[in-house]
Design a protein around this motif. Sequence first.
Motif, short mmCIF file in Angstrom:
data_model
loop_
_atom_site.label_atom_id
_atom_site.label_comp_id
_atom_site.label_asym_id
_atom_site.label_seq_id
_atom_site.Cartn_x
_atom_site.Cartn_y
_atom_site.Cartn_z
N GLY A 87 0.81 -1.21 0.00
CA GLY A 87 0.00 0.00 0.00
C GLY A 87 0.84 1.25 0.00
N GLY A 88 2.16 1.10 0.27
CA GLY A 88 3.08 2.21 0.15
C GLY A 88 3.40 2.96 1.42
N HIS A 89 2.66 2.74 2.51
CA HIS A 89 2.91 3.49 3.73
C HIS A 89 4.29 3.13 4.30
N ALA A 90 5.09 4.17 4.61
CA ALA A 90 6.43 3.97 5.15
C ALA A 90 6.48 4.35 6.62
N ALA A 91 7.13 3.53 7.42
CA ALA A 91 7.28 3.79 8.85
C ALA A 91 8.68 3.39 9.28
N THR A 92 9.07 3.85 10.45
CA THR A 92 10.40 3.55 10.99
C THR A 92 10.36 2.21 11.72
N PRO A 93 11.13 1.22 11.26
CA PRO A 93 11.14 -0.08 11.94
C PRO A 93 11.94 -0.01 13.24
N ASP A 94 11.65 -0.90 14.14
CA ASP A 94 12.42 -1.01 15.37
C ASP A 94 13.86 -1.41 15.04
N ASP A 95 14.81 -0.84 15.76
CA ASP A 95 16.22 -1.15 15.51
C ASP A 95 16.53 -2.63 15.68
N THR A 149 5.02 10.46 -12.08
CA THR A 149 4.46 9.17 -11.67
C THR A 149 5.61 8.25 -11.30
N ILE A 150 5.38 7.43 -10.29
CA ILE A 150 6.37 6.43 -9.90
C ILE A 150 5.62 5.22 -9.36
N LYS A 151 5.87 4.08 -9.96
CA LYS A 151 5.19 2.84 -9.59
C LYS A 151 6.06 2.05 -8.63
N THR A 152 5.54 1.79 -7.43
CA THR A 152 6.29 1.05 -6.43
C THR A 152 5.52 -0.18 -5.99
N VAL A 169 6.39 -13.01 -5.15
CA VAL A 169 6.28 -11.68 -5.74
C VAL A 169 4.95 -11.50 -6.48
N LYS A 170 4.30 -12.60 -6.81
CA LYS A 170 2.99 -12.50 -7.46
C LYS A 170 1.95 -11.89 -6.53
N GLN A 171 2.25 -11.84 -5.24
CA GLN A 171 1.35 -11.25 -4.26
C GLN A 171 1.66 -9.77 -4.01
N GLN A 172 2.61 -9.21 -4.74
CA GLN A 172 3.01 -7.83 -4.51
C GLN A 172 1.83 -6.86 -4.66
N VAL A 173 1.86 -5.82 -3.86
CA VAL A 173 0.86 -4.76 -3.94
C VAL A 173 1.51 -3.56 -4.63
N VAL A 174 0.98 -3.19 -5.78
CA VAL A 174 1.56 -2.11 -6.60
C VAL A 174 0.80 -0.81 -6.33
N VAL A 175 1.55 0.27 -6.15
CA VAL A 175 0.99 1.58 -5.85
C VAL A 175 1.59 2.60 -6.80
N ASN A 176 0.76 3.49 -7.34
CA ASN A 176 1.23 4.58 -8.17
C ASN A 176 1.29 5.86 -7.33
N LEU A 177 2.50 6.39 -7.18
CA LEU A 177 2.73 7.61 -6.42
C LEU A 177 3.11 8.74 -7.36
N SER A 178 3.17 9.96 -6.83
CA SER A 178 3.63 11.11 -7.61
C SER A 178 4.08 12.19 -6.66
N HIS A 214 9.74 -0.54 -3.47
CA HIS A 214 10.63 -0.98 -4.54
C HIS A 214 10.10 -0.42 -5.86
N VAL A 215 10.98 0.18 -6.65
CA VAL A 215 10.54 0.87 -7.86
C VAL A 215 10.43 -0.09 -9.03
N LEU A 216 9.25 -0.06 -9.68
CA LEU A 216 9.00 -0.86 -10.88
C LEU A 216 9.08 -0.02 -12.15
N ASP A 217 8.64 1.24 -12.06
CA ASP A 217 8.69 2.12 -13.22
C ASP A 217 8.52 3.55 -12.73
N LEU A 218 8.83 4.53 -13.59
CA LEU A 218 8.74 5.92 -13.17
C LEU A 218 8.80 6.87 -14.36
N ALA A 219 8.40 8.10 -14.10
CA ALA A 219 8.69 9.25 -14.96
C ALA A 219 9.28 10.30 -14.04
N MET A 220 10.30 11.02 -14.51
CA MET A 220 11.05 11.92 -13.64
C MET A 220 11.39 13.21 -14.35
#
Length: 267
Positions: A87-95, A149-152, A169-178, A214-220
């Motif tokens: 889903g793309g949400h980023a958080a700080t993992p425990d050390d 656009t950036i697909k992660t 990897v077939k279970q990956q959740v793909v998100v389009n960000l910008s 993880h980046v799958l594709d992008l425009a920059m």
Amino acid sequence: MQRNRKPSFFSTLILTPLLLVFLCAPSLAGDTLFQYSTIDALLAGLYDGKMTVEQLKFKGDFGLGTLNGINGELILLEGQAYNAAPGGHAATPDDQSLIPFGAVAFFRDDANIEMPAITSMAELNKQLLKRLPSENLFYAIRIDADFPTIKTRAIAKQQPPYKPLAEVVKQQVVVNLSGKGTLVGIYSPPFVKGVGVPGFHWHFLTEDRSKGGHVLDLAMATATAQVDTLNDFTVRLPKDGAYDKLDLTGDKSKELHAVEKDTEHKQ
């Protein structure tokens, strides 16, 4: 005749702290890429490692990896670790979170590459490869830019018994960000096949560090790529029976391509 003089009490006081700092400081070898485990071990389903996020940060302040169970996409940027969940949400993992794979360096850019506007990740990789000094070295690459656009992607935590990564990897959740954000990339030369990921491996964080993957594709948009050339490569292999019993024979290039690339749009 000169006599051998013992160090004075005051010189001992001065030298001892300096020696302690030298011995206890992290290995700030700015030209070293440190990697925990191998990509073929990850492809084979070794998703549980013994290295902590804290230990990985001791080896570098910039890089990428994943948490045990393939639990999201790990990004290290400016010494801080982030984990991008499905889903793309980023958080700080425990050390003390454990990792099965990671590749990091202490980022000290020694070159800047001016990049034109880019319409795909394939084009980004091609443009960078033309501008890098050699394809036979390792590089840490940081790009801060605006991304139309950036697909992660990210993968949900797996439970044992683990399936090979090409199946998971077939279970990956793909998100389009910008919007604005940072590409965290590692380039490895072709000869690391089986140990590392040959070519470019990209993870992404938004500018506010709240999303990524993880980046799958992008425009920059036009941007500057900061490049750190890495002449040394260190691999630490897992110390456990699971790694010792893996079958790491054979060529897993096809599986790696399926894992690293966009499974919806073949490149």
